[in-house]
Write a protein that holds these residues in place. Structure first.
Motif, PDB file in Angstrom:
ATOM      1  N   LEU A  41     -36.131  27.685 -28.179  1.00 47.15           N
ATOM      2  CA  LEU A  41     -36.912  26.446 -28.111  1.00 47.15           C
ATOM      3  C   LEU A  41     -37.052  25.830 -29.503  1.00 47.15           C
ATOM      4  O   LEU A  41     -36.871  24.618 -29.682  1.00 47.15           O
ATOM      5  N   TYR A  42     -37.399  26.653 -30.497  1.00 43.38           N
ATOM      6  CA  TYR A  42     -37.557  26.133 -31.863  1.00 43.38           C
ATOM      7  C   TYR A  42     -36.230  25.644 -32.437  1.00 43.38           C
ATOM      8  O   TYR A  42     -36.185  24.648 -33.157  1.00 43.38           O
ATOM      9  N   TYR A  43     -35.157  26.360 -32.115  1.00 45.52           N
ATOM     10  CA  TYR A  43     -33.825  25.884 -32.513  1.00 45.52           C
ATOM     11  C   TYR A  43     -33.579  24.492 -31.936  1.00 45.52           C
ATOM     12  O   TYR A  43     -33.136  23.579 -32.637  1.00 45.52           O
ATOM     13  N   GLY A  44     -33.865  24.320 -30.652  1.00 44.08           N
ATOM     14  CA  GLY A  44     -33.687  23.018 -30.027  1.00 44.08           C
ATOM     15  C   GLY A  44     -34.555  21.943 -30.654  1.00 44.08           C
ATOM     16  O   GLY A  44     -34.131  20.791 -30.802  1.00 44.08           O
ATOM     17  N   ARG A  45     -35.764  22.316 -31.029  1.00 43.78           N
ATOM     18  CA  ARG A  45     -36.669  21.343 -31.655  1.00 43.78           C
ATOM     19  C   ARG A  45     -36.103  20.833 -32.979  1.00 43.78           C
ATOM     20  O   ARG A  45     -36.139  19.638 -33.263  1.00 43.78           O
ATOM     21  N   GLU A  46     -35.571  21.753 -33.769  1.00 46.40           N
ATOM     22  CA  GLU A  46     -35.050  21.360 -35.085  1.00 46.40           C
ATOM     23  C   GLU A  46     -33.790  20.502 -34.945  1.00 46.40           C
ATOM     24  O   GLU A  46     -33.646  19.471 -35.610  1.00 46.40           O
ATOM     25  N   ILE A  47     -32.872  20.893 -34.060  1.00 44.08           N
ATOM     26  CA  ILE A  47     -31.645  20.087 -33.956  1.00 44.08           C
ATOM     27  C   ILE A  47     -31.923  18.768 -33.235  1.00 44.08           C
ATOM     28  O   ILE A  47     -31.236  17.779 -33.464  1.00 44.08           O
ATOM     29  N   GLY A  48     -32.942  18.739 -32.383  1.00 46.61           N
ATOM     30  CA  GLY A  48     -33.327  17.473 -31.762  1.00 46.61           C
ATOM     31  C   GLY A  48     -33.789  16.467 -32.799  1.00 46.61           C
ATOM     32  O   GLY A  48     -33.407  15.290 -32.749  1.00 46.61           O
ATOM     33  N   ALA A  49     -34.594  16.935 -33.751  1.00 52.53           N
ATOM     34  CA  ALA A  49     -35.055  16.050 -34.817  1.00 52.53           C
ATOM     35  C   ALA A  49     -33.895  15.616 -35.713  1.00 52.53           C
ATOM     36  O   ALA A  49     -33.792  14.446 -36.108  1.00 52.53           O
ATOM     37  N   ALA A  50     -33.000  16.555 -36.025  1.00 51.07           N
ATOM     38  CA  ALA A  50     -31.839  16.214 -36.850  1.00 51.07           C
ATOM     39  C   ALA A  50     -30.916  15.251 -36.120  1.00 51.07           C
ATOM     40  O   ALA A  50     -30.363  14.318 -36.726  1.00 51.07           O
ATOM     41  N   PHE A  51     -30.744  15.456 -34.814  1.00 53.64           N
ATOM     42  CA  PHE A  51     -29.895  14.592 -33.996  1.00 53.64           C
ATOM     43  C   PHE A  51     -30.387  13.147 -34.050  1.00 53.64           C
ATOM     44  O   PHE A  51     -29.591  12.210 -34.160  1.00 53.64           O
ATOM     45  N   GLN A  52     -31.704  12.951 -33.966  1.00 59.55           N
ATOM     46  CA  GLN A  52     -32.241  11.597 -33.977  1.00 59.55           C
ATOM     47  C   GLN A  52     -32.024  10.920 -35.325  1.00 59.55           C
ATOM     48  O   GLN A  52     -31.687   9.732 -35.389  1.00 59.55           O
ATOM     49  N   ILE A  53     -32.201  11.655 -36.410  1.00 59.54           N
ATOM     50  CA  ILE A  53     -31.942  11.082 -37.733  1.00 59.54           C
ATOM     51  C   ILE A  53     -30.472  10.689 -37.839  1.00 59.54           C
ATOM     52  O   ILE A  53     -30.134   9.602 -38.335  1.00 59.54           O
ATOM     53  N   ALA A  54     -29.583  11.568 -37.371  1.00 58.94           N
ATOM     54  CA  ALA A  54     -28.147  11.259 -37.402  1.00 58.94           C
ATOM     55  C   ALA A  54     -27.842  10.025 -36.565  1.00 58.94           C
ATOM     56  O   ALA A  54     -27.017   9.189 -36.952  1.00 58.94           O
TER      57      ALA A  54
END
Length: 303
Positions: free
Chosen positions: A216-229
């Motif tokens: 879940l935490y992995y998904g949270r971090e890449i979700g935030a990075a995905f939006q910035i990208a």
């Protein structure tokens, strides 16, 4: 295997997964027949044969960590794609982002009409939950209920839909949102569905609480990075690269970390998030190599 090897394998692995998910969608979505065939055709148009299917890939890779059967994992991956497609169809409507292009082809309300697009979104959302709740998804009804609850929370008023509301409100706010408010908006609108996608495999595999939390935490971090990208792509990429209109965020007054921090600081923030995401996978060893490679890919992609 090295990180570089997993990075090389990622493209083919994602393409293979996307093909499998399209096959699952083909079986799960209504065929283009009967009096409702206009609706069924538009549902299939919105969901199949396009997009990166990154969320579905996360479901499949998360499930692989716990030895979950491929058919079960594919049904959940397909359900996530239905839910995600519904959100895009509605997000593209004139009352929302008013987009004419999605995945390199006309949006549903352009290919058909607005009423059909609204009904397509409604039908895809309910079909997603029908898929999760069906016995074929998992023999344990408690697991199916857990999946339905987790997806409902991720996509509803305190998840994706709530984030969409905050996004709309930010466009006309008298005081621009600060960094904390933008992070929360993006976590809800984009991040929560990616979190669910990463966690779903652990739910299917009845994984220990710690393992489920790590994903879940992995998904949270890449979700935030995905939006910035995504925000960086809106600024720097062409419509041909992304398959949708670009350069719209600033003109629409969208609240983004890119607008607040500037490109360089936003890019650095995305890189920090990716490092944090990969750290959450330490307990999975080499099994999670493709998930680590995906985290890097999220901020290097051009579509």
């Amino acid at each position: 295997m090295t990180d570089a090897t997993f990075a090389e394998d990622l493209k083919s692995a994602m393409a293979e997964a996307a093909s499998e998910v399209d096959e699952a969608l083909d079986a799960l979505l209504p065929k283009e027949e009967g009096e409702e065939r206009k609706l069924f055709a538009a549902m299939r148009y919105a969901t199949m044969g396009g997009g990166k299917k990154m969320r579905a890939f996360l479901v499949l890779e998360g499930a692989r960590q716990f030895g979950v059967g491929r058919e079960s994992a594919l049904r959940v991956a397909a359900a996530v794609e239905m839910l995600h497609a519904y959100s895009l169809v509605h997000d593209d409507l004139p009352a929302m982002d008013d987009d004419d292009l999605r995945r390199g082809k006309p949006t549903v309300h352009k290919a058909w009409d607005e009423a059909t697009a609204i009904l397509v979104g409604d039908a895809l959302q309910t079909q997603a939950f029908a898929t999760l709740a069906a016995p074929e998804t998992h023999q344990d009804p408690a697991v199916r209920a857990d999946l339905c609850l987790a997806l409902a929370l991720a996509s509803g008023a305190r998840g994706m839909v709530g984030g969409q509301m905050l996004d709309i409100m930010a466009e006309t706010a008298t005081t621009p949102p600060d960094e904390a408010a933008i992070v929360r908006l993006q976590q809800l609108k984009t991040g929560r569905l990616i979190e669910f996608s990463a966690e779903a495999g652990a739910i299917l595999g009845k994984a220990p609480a710690h393992s489920r939390q790590c994903l879940l935490y992995y998904g949270r971090e890449i979700g935030a990075a995905f939006q910035i990208a995504d925000d960086l792509l809106d600024l720097t990429a062409t419509p041909e690269e992304t398959g949708k209109a670009t350069g719209k965020d600033a003109g629409a007054g969208k609240a983004t970390l890119l607008g607040l921090l500037g490109p360089e600081r936003a890019r650095a923030q995305a890189e920090r998030l990716v490092d944090q995401a990969k750290a959450h996978l330490e307990s999975f060893d080499e099994r999670a190599g493709l998930m680590r490679a995906l985290a890097d890919h999220v901020i290097r992609r051009r579509n």
